[in-house]
Design a protein around this motif. Sequence first.
Motif, short mmCIF file in Angstrom:
data_model
loop_
_atom_site.label_atom_id
_atom_site.label_comp_id
_atom_site.label_asym_id
_atom_site.label_seq_id
_atom_site.Cartn_x
_atom_site.Cartn_y
_atom_site.Cartn_z
N ALA A 42 0.83 -1.21 0.00
CA ALA A 42 0.00 0.00 0.00
C ALA A 42 0.87 1.26 0.00
O ALA A 42 0.60 2.22 -0.75
CB ALA A 42 -0.93 -0.01 1.21
N PHE A 43 1.91 1.26 0.82
CA PHE A 43 2.81 2.42 0.87
C PHE A 43 3.67 2.50 -0.38
O PHE A 43 4.09 3.59 -0.79
CB PHE A 43 3.67 2.35 2.12
N ARG A 44 3.95 1.36 -0.98
CA ARG A 44 4.70 1.35 -2.23
C ARG A 44 3.90 2.07 -3.33
O ARG A 44 4.46 2.83 -4.13
CB ARG A 44 5.00 -0.09 -2.65
N ALA A 45 2.60 1.83 -3.37
CA ALA A 45 1.75 2.51 -4.35
C ALA A 45 1.79 4.02 -4.13
O ALA A 45 1.82 4.80 -5.10
CB ALA A 45 0.32 1.99 -4.25
N LYS A 46 1.79 4.43 -2.87
CA LYS A 46 1.89 5.87 -2.57
C LYS A 46 3.23 6.42 -3.05
O LYS A 46 3.30 7.54 -3.59
CB LYS A 46 1.73 6.10 -1.07
N MET A 47 4.31 5.64 -2.86
CA MET A 47 5.63 6.10 -3.27
C MET A 47 5.75 6.17 -4.79
O MET A 47 6.38 7.08 -5.34
CB MET A 47 6.70 5.17 -2.71
N VAL A 48 5.14 5.21 -5.49
CA VAL A 48 5.16 5.24 -6.96
C VAL A 48 4.48 6.51 -7.46
O VAL A 48 4.99 7.19 -8.37
CB VAL A 48 4.47 3.98 -7.53
N ALA A 49 3.34 6.84 -6.87
CA ALA A 49 2.62 8.06 -7.28
C ALA A 49 3.44 9.30 -6.93
O ALA A 49 3.50 10.25 -7.72
CB ALA A 49 1.26 8.10 -6.59
#
Length: 371
Positions: free
Chosen positions: A106-113
């Motif tokens: 979930a935090f990885r998706a935030k970091m990608v964005a």
Amino acid sequence: MEGIDSTLIMLVTSLIVPFVGAFMAATPYLMRRGEVFAVTVPTSAQGDPFVKALKRRYAAIVGGATAVLTAVGLGCAMAGAAGGVMGTLVVGSLALTAGGYGLMLAFRAKMVAYKRERGWEADAQEAVAVVGEQPVPHAISVRWNLLHLPVMAVTLAVGALGYAQMPDQIPLHMDFDGTVNGWSEKTPLIIWMPVLIQAFMAACFAFSHWTIARSKRWAEPGAPATSALAYGLFARAQSVYLVVGGLAVSVAMIAMPLSFMGLIGMGQTAVFIMSAVLVLCVGGLAVSVVYGQAGSRVFKRMQASDRLLVDDDRHWKLGVFYFNPDDASLFLPERFGVGWTMNWARPAVWAIVGGGVVVTVAFVVAMAAMT
């Protein structure tokens, strides 16, 4: 005595969960400077307020869950609730590892964005090779794992010498309260059972050690010499830890034939073995905190850069599975976690995994035949 032993076993067992949780909570802070939640970023991003807030939030969530599960486990241990201790161990460990991984995604998706928003892109895929007069430190020799052989020989000798003193029915399993609920008929094979367990564990530790020796060596393009030195120190520390930790557990297994003879109780044997496992957990956490993944904490004050020199995010599936057919490496440092992983695009990796499955099944079948 058995009551004291059972309480100790439950207390030691309940301490495994906080170590699992502490490691998961600390993982974002142990990774290399150019990686945040399995996303490649400029090294200067470690000081970014958004990145720092994500790390704090992850640690707080996992740490809070760990505190609750630890309190439940210790409470069950003090109350003598064996089922609660085992339930907390199994459910808690799975919840922390699976939940921690899910939270990472979930935090990885935030970091990608966020990476896309900030426009962090690699101008060119830079690679480095470290050349110098002084050799870079690396893992100690895999031959150190041969030290398991004399320990296995001692275990076999203890069992053989005490075989005549063993009862016709040998206790092999008991509840936390000391009640024996598993027996095995006395046969010469029984003295080989602890040796087989030692051999299987030695093979696992030796394989892990071998992957370190064969791994792709990491070096940061912005600081190749110092990062290569940091990685070398990390690899050496991890290999020493595997040898020492593996031997500690193997030596504790010598208690098994002693319990077969009735010289010590099964509860005491369990305390010895669980204590060795706990030492193994403490050692692993200590090495991880001191060195960080791939030596990231050894030279944490290296100059940061706003440039993104390399970006291989596309090769990391779900953040942790490396798949790159153009990379000849079989093993390489993990992206989220401390240790090494495999290049799943290489056929040799699948052969190694298949061989590991065959060896594990053979071990389980052999243990069943002995008991």
